[in-house]
Design a protein around this motif. Structure first.
Motif, PDB file in Angstrom:
ATOM      1  N   UNK A   1      -1.470  -2.799  -7.054  1.00 20.59           N
ATOM      2  CA  UNK A   1      -0.199  -3.162  -7.690  1.00 20.59           C
ATOM      3  C   UNK A   1       0.914  -2.467  -6.930  1.00 20.59           C
ATOM      4  N   UNK A   2       2.035  -3.164  -6.819  1.00 19.03           N
ATOM      5  CA  UNK A   2       3.196  -2.621  -6.115  1.00 19.03           C
ATOM      6  C   UNK A   2       4.454  -3.103  -6.823  1.00 19.03           C
ATOM      7  N   UNK A   3       5.368  -2.197  -7.078  1.00 19.43           N
ATOM      8  CA  UNK A   3       6.640  -2.547  -7.679  1.00 19.43           C
ATOM      9  C   UNK A   3       7.731  -2.318  -6.639  1.00 19.43           C
ATOM     10  N   UNK A   4       8.455  -3.385  -6.319  1.00 17.38           N
ATOM     11  CA  UNK A   4       9.523  -3.292  -5.330  1.00 17.38           C
ATOM     12  C   UNK A   4       9.555  -4.535  -4.463  1.00 17.38           C
ATOM     13  N   UNK A   5      10.400  -4.472  -3.446  1.00 13.08           N
ATOM     14  CA  UNK A   5      10.538  -5.590  -2.515  1.00 13.08           C
ATOM     15  C   UNK A   5       9.439  -5.519  -1.460  1.00 13.08           C
ATOM     16  N   UNK A   6       8.827  -6.640  -1.219  1.00  6.80           N
ATOM     17  CA  UNK A   6       7.762  -6.720  -0.214  1.00  6.80           C
ATOM     18  C   UNK A   6       8.347  -7.087   1.144  1.00  6.80           C
ATOM     19  N   UNK A   7       7.700  -6.683   2.240  1.00  9.44           N
ATOM     20  CA  UNK A   7       8.185  -7.048   3.570  1.00  9.44           C
ATOM     21  C   UNK A   7       8.104  -8.563   3.784  1.00  9.44           C
ATOM     22  N   UNK A   8       8.928  -9.066   4.691  1.00  9.97           N
ATOM     23  CA  UNK A   8       8.959 -10.506   4.981  1.00  9.97           C
ATOM     24  C   UNK A   8       7.626 -11.029   5.491  1.00  9.97           C
TER      25      UNK A   8
ATOM     26  N   UNK B   1      -2.577  -9.006   7.580  1.00 10.74           N
ATOM     27  CA  UNK B   1      -2.913  -7.585   7.540  1.00 10.74           C
ATOM     28  C   UNK B   1      -1.864  -6.808   6.775  1.00 10.74           C
ATOM     29  N   UNK B   2      -2.316  -5.791   6.053  1.00  9.48           N
ATOM     30  CA  UNK B   2      -1.405  -4.986   5.248  1.00  9.48           C
ATOM     31  C   UNK B   2      -1.907  -3.544   5.212  1.00  9.48           C
ATOM     32  N   UNK B   3      -0.961  -2.603   5.166  1.00  9.92           N
ATOM     33  CA  UNK B   3      -1.272  -1.195   4.952  1.00  9.92           C
ATOM     34  C   UNK B   3      -0.418  -0.743   3.777  1.00  9.92           C
ATOM     35  N   UNK B   4      -1.076  -0.224   2.736  1.00 10.97           N
ATOM     36  CA  UNK B   4      -0.366   0.256   1.558  1.00 10.97           C
ATOM     37  C   UNK B   4      -0.586   1.753   1.438  1.00 10.97           C
ATOM     38  N   UNK B   5       0.399   2.451   0.889  1.00 10.00           N
ATOM     39  CA  UNK B   5       0.272   3.888   0.698  1.00 10.00           C
ATOM     40  C   UNK B   5       0.456   4.195  -0.774  1.00 10.00           C
ATOM     41  N   UNK B   6      -0.433   4.991  -1.325  1.00 10.24           N
ATOM     42  CA  UNK B   6      -0.372   5.338  -2.737  1.00 10.24           C
ATOM     43  C   UNK B   6      -1.639   6.057  -3.155  1.00 10.24           C
ATOM     44  N   UNK B   7      -2.096   5.769  -4.403  1.00  6.29           N
ATOM     45  CA  UNK B   7      -3.287   6.434  -4.931  1.00  6.29           C
ATOM     46  C   UNK B   7      -4.029   5.496  -5.868  1.00  6.29           C
ATOM     47  N   UNK B   8      -5.326   5.719  -5.995  1.00  4.16           N
ATOM     48  CA  UNK B   8      -6.142   4.951  -6.929  1.00  4.16           C
ATOM     49  C   UNK B   8      -5.970   5.570  -8.309  1.00  4.16           C
ATOM     50  N   UNK B   9      -5.612   4.724  -9.280  1.00  2.00           N
ATOM     51  CA  UNK B   9      -5.432   5.189 -10.642  1.00  2.00           C
ATOM     52  C   UNK B   9      -6.751   5.296 -11.382  1.00  2.00           C
ATOM     53  N   UNK B  10      -6.718   5.828 -12.617  1.00  2.00           N
ATOM     54  CA  UNK B  10      -7.945   5.974 -13.398  1.00  2.00           C
ATOM     55  C   UNK B  10      -8.605   4.632 -13.740  1.00  2.00           C
TER      56      UNK B  10
ATOM     57  N   UNK C   1      -8.973   2.286 -11.612  1.00  2.10           N
ATOM     58  CA  UNK C   1      -9.580   1.767 -10.388  1.00  2.10           C
ATOM     59  C   UNK C   1      -8.652   0.895  -9.566  1.00  2.10           C
ATOM     60  N   UNK C   2      -7.412   0.712 -10.030  1.00  2.00           N
ATOM     61  CA  UNK C   2      -6.431  -0.099  -9.307  1.00  2.00           C
ATOM     62  C   UNK C   2      -5.605   0.823  -8.421  1.00  2.00           C
ATOM     63  N   UNK C   3      -5.408   0.404  -7.179  1.00  2.00           N
ATOM     64  CA  UNK C   3      -4.612   1.167  -6.223  1.00  2.00           C
ATOM     65  C   UNK C   3      -3.141   0.951  -6.547  1.00  2.00           C
ATOM     66  N   UNK C   4      -2.425   2.009  -6.887  1.00  2.00           N
ATOM     67  CA  UNK C   4      -0.990   1.941  -7.187  1.00  2.00           C
ATOM     68  C   UNK C   4      -0.234   2.294  -5.913  1.00  2.00           C
ATOM     69  N   UNK C   5       0.330   1.282  -5.267  1.00  2.00           N
ATOM     70  CA  UNK C   5       1.020   1.482  -3.991  1.00  2.00           C
ATOM     71  C   UNK C   5       2.487   1.797  -4.235  1.00  2.00           C
ATOM     72  N   UNK C   6       3.020   2.728  -3.458  1.00  3.02           N
ATOM     73  CA  UNK C   6       4.461   2.976  -3.508  1.00  3.02           C
ATOM     74  C   UNK C   6       5.147   2.533  -2.228  1.00  3.02           C
ATOM     75  N   UNK C   7       4.365   2.082  -1.249  1.00  2.00           N
ATOM     76  CA  UNK C   7       4.941   1.441  -0.060  1.00  2.00           C
ATOM     77  C   UNK C   7       3.926   0.444   0.494  1.00  2.00           C
ATOM     78  N   UNK C   8       4.458  -0.639   1.044  1.00  3.29           N
ATOM     79  CA  UNK C   8       3.624  -1.697   1.610  1.00  3.29           C
ATOM     80  C   UNK C   8       4.170  -2.033   2.996  1.00  3.29           C
ATOM     81  N   UNK C   9       3.296  -2.016   3.982  1.00  2.00           N
ATOM     82  CA  UNK C   9       3.662  -2.405   5.346  1.00  2.00           C
ATOM     83  C   UNK C   9       2.820  -3.616   5.726  1.00  2.00           C
ATOM     84  N   UNK C  10       3.469  -4.695   6.103  1.00  2.07           N
ATOM     85  CA  UNK C  10       2.746  -5.890   6.550  1.00  2.07           C
ATOM     86  C   UNK C  10       2.590  -5.812   8.056  1.00  2.07           C
ATOM     87  N   UNK C  11       1.413  -6.178   8.528  1.00  2.96           N
ATOM     88  CA  UNK C  11       1.128  -6.145   9.960  1.00  2.96           C
ATOM     89  C   UNK C  11       1.131  -7.566  10.499  1.00  2.96           C
TER      90      UNK C  11
END
Length: 173
Positions: free
Chosen positions: A101-108, A115-124, A126-136
Protein backbone atom coordinates in the motif's frame (compact mmCIF):
# COMPACT_ATOMS: atom_id res chain seq x y z
CA UNK A 1 72.12 11.84 58.83
CA UNK A 2 73.57 10.93 55.53
CA UNK A 3 71.68 11.17 52.28
CA UNK A 4 72.40 8.69 49.60
CA UNK A 5 72.81 10.59 46.33
CA UNK A 6 71.54 7.67 44.30
CA UNK A 7 68.07 7.74 45.89
CA UNK A 8 67.62 11.55 45.74
CA UNK A 9 67.86 11.85 41.98
CA UNK A 10 66.26 9.54 39.41
CA UNK A 11 68.67 7.60 37.31
CA UNK A 12 68.57 7.84 33.50
CA UNK A 13 67.04 4.37 33.43
CA UNK A 14 64.15 5.47 35.71
CA UNK A 15 63.52 8.59 33.56
CA UNK A 16 63.38 6.51 30.37
CA UNK A 17 61.03 4.02 32.00
CA UNK A 18 58.68 6.83 33.12
CA UNK A 19 58.67 8.32 29.59
CA UNK A 20 57.83 4.92 28.10
CA UNK A 21 54.94 4.49 30.53
CA UNK A 22 53.57 7.97 29.65
CA UNK A 23 53.87 7.22 25.92
CA UNK A 24 52.19 3.87 26.41
CA UNK A 25 49.37 5.51 28.39
CA UNK A 26 48.97 8.18 25.71
CA UNK A 27 48.85 5.53 22.96
CA UNK A 28 46.28 3.55 24.97
CA UNK A 29 44.07 6.65 25.36
CA UNK A 30 44.36 7.45 21.63
CA UNK A 31 43.56 3.82 20.76
CA UNK A 32 40.48 3.82 22.99
CA UNK A 33 39.31 7.12 21.49
CA UNK A 34 39.72 5.74 17.95
CA UNK A 35 37.87 2.54 18.89
CA UNK A 36 35.00 4.55 20.42
CA UNK A 37 34.78 6.83 17.37
CA UNK A 38 34.78 3.82 15.03
CA UNK A 39 32.04 2.13 17.06
CA UNK A 40 29.89 5.29 16.95
CA UNK A 41 30.36 5.69 13.20
CA UNK A 42 29.52 2.04 12.50
CA UNK A 43 26.45 2.24 14.73
CA UNK A 44 25.19 5.36 12.91
CA UNK A 45 25.93 3.73 9.54
CA UNK A 46 24.06 0.56 10.52
CA UNK A 47 20.99 2.60 11.56
CA UNK A 48 20.83 4.25 8.13
CA UNK A 49 21.22 1.04 6.09
CA UNK A 50 18.19 0.00 4.08
CA UNK A 51 18.43 -3.50 2.63
CA UNK A 52 16.98 -4.46 -0.76
CA UNK A 53 14.70 -7.51 -0.78
CA UNK A 54 12.53 -9.34 -3.30
CA UNK A 55 9.09 -10.80 -2.52
CA UNK A 56 10.66 -14.30 -2.40
CA UNK A 57 13.08 -13.15 0.31
CA UNK A 58 10.23 -11.68 2.36
CA UNK A 59 7.91 -14.68 2.04
CA UNK A 60 7.30 -16.20 5.46
CA UNK A 61 10.02 -14.23 7.25
CA UNK A 62 8.38 -12.62 10.26
CA UNK A 63 11.75 -11.35 11.59
CA UNK A 64 11.72 -8.71 8.84
CA UNK A 65 8.39 -7.36 10.04
CA UNK A 66 8.76 -3.70 10.99
CA UNK A 67 12.32 -3.45 9.65
CA UNK A 68 12.92 -0.67 7.15
CA UNK A 69 13.83 -2.06 3.73
CA UNK A 70 13.45 -1.70 -0.02
CA UNK A 71 11.20 -4.08 -1.90
CA UNK A 72 11.82 -4.56 -5.61
CA UNK A 73 10.17 -6.47 -8.40
CA UNK A 74 7.45 -6.08 -11.03
CA UNK A 75 3.97 -4.66 -10.50
CA UNK A 76 1.69 -7.66 -10.97
CA UNK A 77 -0.82 -7.49 -13.84
CA UNK A 78 -4.33 -6.59 -12.64
CA UNK A 79 -3.24 -5.79 -9.09
CA UNK A 80 -3.48 -1.97 -9.00
CA UNK A 81 -6.42 -0.61 -7.00
CA UNK A 82 -6.87 3.10 -6.20
CA UNK A 83 -8.76 4.19 -3.07
CA UNK A 84 -8.54 7.98 -2.97
CA UNK A 85 -4.86 8.86 -2.57
CA UNK A 86 -4.00 5.33 -1.40
CA UNK A 87 -2.93 2.79 -4.00
CA UNK A 88 -2.83 -0.94 -3.40
CA UNK A 89 -0.80 -3.18 -5.68
CA UNK A 90 1.20 -6.39 -5.65
CA UNK A 91 4.95 -6.62 -6.27
CA UNK A 92 6.08 -9.94 -7.72
CA UNK A 93 9.34 -11.59 -8.71
CA UNK A 94 7.45 -14.39 -10.50
CA UNK A 95 8.12 -16.72 -7.55
CA UNK A 96 6.29 -14.91 -4.74
CA UNK A 97 3.94 -11.93 -4.39
CA UNK A 98 3.97 -9.15 -1.78
CA UNK A 99 0.95 -6.84 -1.31
CA UNK A 100 1.89 -3.15 -1.01
CA UNK A 101 0.00 0.00 0.00
CA UNK A 102 1.19 3.50 -0.80
CA UNK A 103 -0.39 6.85 -0.06
CA UNK A 104 0.70 9.71 -2.30
CA UNK A 105 1.44 10.53 -5.91
CA UNK A 106 2.90 7.73 -7.98
CA UNK A 107 5.66 8.27 -10.57
CA UNK A 108 4.62 8.64 -14.22
CA UNK A 109 6.33 5.37 -15.20
CA UNK A 110 4.36 3.37 -12.59
CA UNK A 111 2.13 0.78 -14.26
CA UNK A 112 1.40 -2.94 -14.37
CA UNK A 113 4.22 -5.14 -15.60
CA UNK A 114 6.79 -2.40 -14.92
CA UNK A 115 9.74 -2.63 -12.54
CA UNK A 116 9.30 -0.89 -9.21
CA UNK A 117 11.32 -0.28 -6.04
CA UNK A 118 9.40 0.67 -2.91
CA UNK A 119 10.82 1.74 0.44
CA UNK A 120 9.04 1.15 3.72
CA UNK A 121 8.28 -1.69 6.15
CA UNK A 122 6.13 -4.79 6.42
CA UNK A 123 3.25 -4.21 8.81
CA UNK A 124 1.81 -6.72 11.30
CA UNK A 125 -0.85 -7.63 8.72
CA UNK A 126 1.87 -8.76 6.27
CA UNK A 127 1.25 -5.84 3.89
CA UNK A 128 4.25 -3.74 2.88
CA UNK A 129 3.54 -0.09 3.79
CA UNK A 130 5.58 1.97 1.33
CA UNK A 131 6.47 5.59 1.94
CA UNK A 132 8.23 6.01 -1.40
CA UNK A 133 7.82 4.37 -4.79
CA UNK A 134 10.36 4.47 -7.63
CA UNK A 135 9.33 3.16 -11.04
CA UNK A 136 12.06 1.66 -13.19
CA UNK A 137 12.10 1.92 -16.96
CA UNK A 138 13.07 -1.11 -18.96
CA UNK A 139 16.59 -1.66 -20.21
CA UNK A 140 15.64 -0.96 -23.82
CA UNK A 141 14.88 2.71 -23.16
CA UNK A 142 16.99 5.13 -25.16
CA UNK A 143 16.79 8.94 -25.09
CA UNK A 144 15.51 10.55 -28.30
CA UNK A 145 18.74 12.43 -29.08
CA UNK A 146 20.87 9.28 -28.73
CA UNK A 147 18.49 7.32 -30.98
CA UNK A 148 18.63 10.17 -33.55
CA UNK A 149 22.45 10.17 -33.55
CA UNK A 150 22.56 6.39 -33.99
CA UNK A 151 20.14 6.64 -36.92
CA UNK A 152 22.17 9.41 -38.57
CA UNK A 153 25.33 7.28 -38.26
CA UNK A 154 23.56 4.25 -39.69
CA UNK A 155 24.02 2.26 -36.49
CA UNK A 156 20.32 2.05 -35.62
CA UNK A 157 18.62 -1.26 -36.29
CA UNK A 158 14.84 -1.44 -36.46
CA UNK A 159 13.39 -3.12 -33.42
CA UNK A 160 16.14 -1.85 -31.10
CA UNK A 161 15.22 0.49 -28.31
CA UNK A 162 11.61 -0.53 -27.97
CA UNK A 163 9.89 2.00 -25.78
CA UNK A 164 12.06 4.89 -26.94
CA UNK A 165 10.77 8.29 -27.76
CA UNK A 166 12.50 8.30 -31.13
CA UNK A 167 10.43 10.10 -33.79
CA UNK A 168 9.15 8.41 -36.89
CA UNK A 169 11.05 9.47 -40.02
CA UNK A 170 9.50 12.44 -41.81
CA UNK A 171 6.61 12.54 -39.30
CA UNK A 172 8.17 15.27 -37.18
CA UNK A 173 8.33 17.76 -40.09
Amino acid sequence: MTVDASSAFPTPRRRASARKRRRLALLAVIGLALAAATALILNAFNDSLVFFRTPSELAGKSEMMGARLRLGGLVKQGSIAHEGTTTRFVVTDMKADQPVTYTGLLPDLFREGQGVVTEGAVGPDGVFKADSVLAKHDETYMPKDVADRLKSQGLWKEGEGAGTAAPKPEAAK
